[in-house]
Write an enzyme that holds these catalytic residues in place. Sequence first.
Site, PDB file in Angstrom:
ATOM      1  CB  SER A  17       1.286   6.292   2.978  1.00 23.30           C
ATOM      2  OG  SER A  17       0.450   5.619   3.714  1.00 23.30           O
ATOM      3  NE  ARG A  18       0.370   2.759  -4.562  1.00 23.12           N
ATOM      4  CZ  ARG A  18       1.462   1.811  -4.517  1.00 23.12           C
ATOM      5  NH1 ARG A  18       1.662   0.972  -3.384  1.00 23.12           N
ATOM      6  NH2 ARG A  18       2.113   1.978  -5.229  1.00 23.12           N
ATOM      7  CB  VAL A  19      -3.353   4.116   4.055  1.00 21.13           C
ATOM      8  CG1 VAL A  19      -4.444   4.490   4.985  1.00 21.13           C
ATOM      9  CG2 VAL A  19      -3.272   2.560   3.727  1.00 21.13           C
ATOM     10  CG  ASP A  21      -1.637  -1.330   1.621  1.00 22.50           C
ATOM     11  OD1 ASP A  21      -2.406  -1.528   0.428  1.00 22.50           O
ATOM     12  OD2 ASP A  21      -1.835  -1.739   2.312  1.00 22.50           O
TER      13      ASP A  21
END
Length: 522
Positions: free
Chosen positions: A371-373, A346
């Site tokens: 950070s894909r979150v 992620d």
Amino acid sequence: MNEPIDLVQLTFERAFERLSRGRQSFSPTLLPQEVGTLSSVSTGIAQVTGLPGIGYDEIVTFPNGTLGIAFNVDAKEIGVVLLGDYTTLHAGAEVRRTGRVMDVAVGDSLLGRVIDPLGRPLDGRAPVVSNQRKPVERPAASIMDRAPVTVPLQTGLKVVDAMIPIGRGQRELILGDRQTGKTAIAIDTILNQRDQDVVCVYCAIGQRASAVAKVVAALKDQDAMGYTVVVVAAGNEPPGLAYVAPYAATSIAEYFMEQGRDVLIVYDDLTHHARAYRELSLLLRRPPGREAFPGDIFYLHARLLERATHLREELGGGSLTALPIIETEAQNISAYIPTNLISITDGQIYLSPSLFELGILPAVDVGKSVSRVGGKAQRAAYRAVAGDLKLAYAQFEELETFSKFGARVDESTRQVIEHGQRIRACLKQAEHSPASVPAQVMVLLALTGGYFDPVPMDQMTEAEAAVRDAAGSLSAELQDRLQTADALSAADRDEILKIARDALQSFQPSDKTIPSRQVAAT
């Protein structure tokens, strides 16, 4: 005189009577058992014949006690991955089925222990005692069993928590060349989990024994072993143990997650894991693909990292956060294994060797890290400053490259460059010194407010340390509010900036004035 003799005779009669009843009630049964023959042995693998009923991933035993995993199940021959010493094995030896798959002991008794993937102690202490075992290969939680990632996992590193936030249940890749501080980031994250009720599992794959001993010593010195399990497959062990190690460590971590606890697992590193799997696959005559890796190398890591998740409240609400580490060669992040893992995880934290050589530690390249979150798992106090900080830092990096050519720059450009230099200086952090949330928020607010701009560059380290120390004088109520998801109020911001300004007063030269944006911020 005859009374003792009668008593002894009576005792013998009763004993023989019990033996007679037991013999009459015993009915022998025949249990079928398959016994094969070892046909050949090579580095880490063996070929076995005569086990027609064996299943994939089943454990077999050899005469010297070594275990093996059935890996290739062909019509006439079984390819076995060995999990121990194979130097004493020879062709013609007996091989027996066990009827079970590879599993590992789990439980609270593992906390503070250093073990190998088979659960054997490596710390010189007594064997691990546990009444529960879990298979090392387990299916990942289904989509409907998962919950969104919303709670941050604080690393204690300002550059990560502010710009590349990690959430509990996320998979964040750490990658970079050799000797750029990848393990240091993971260990600092483990150290920062003290008093956070987070269980940590550190899995060392293919590392030198001296490097693992250094990590364990650091964890002991910082009182982190009490909430940590260390699983080690050293570089001199058979490749089969390196292959099994991350799966065994994940099963141990899943035990705590299923108890409703938050868990952090570090895989150090998956480069050695992929190479061990390639070695086994080539020895077992599996067809090679790109860079000689087998075709299922993607599935090898995908099924491992998919087990990291945040469970729904109905299932306990536990989480498993994964920090896999990968090694790049000559900064090539587009190589086969790095791109595989980037697509599985992620987000990634990229460590630049050029920053490392300049002494900018941790050497995180913010431009190549993501950070894909994102802000979904970041505290509101960080979100208030993270956007401006990333923009200012990105502008600085572009202008810094331009200014290196010796071109003359105007006053506004010079201010942007000097402000960016102070951002970079504040984001530096010594190893094994994680910063608390209040200290980080105060430093970041002072940065975006321009409070560090009048400070000379040679005093930035002392100035940043003074601001971090001053964070301890914040009221307990305000420190508690910084730990929540509530937005930062104007009054809280003013209180933080006032304390930061007072802490920096002694570092500002008398001929410097507070920039206009500082006045506006306060």
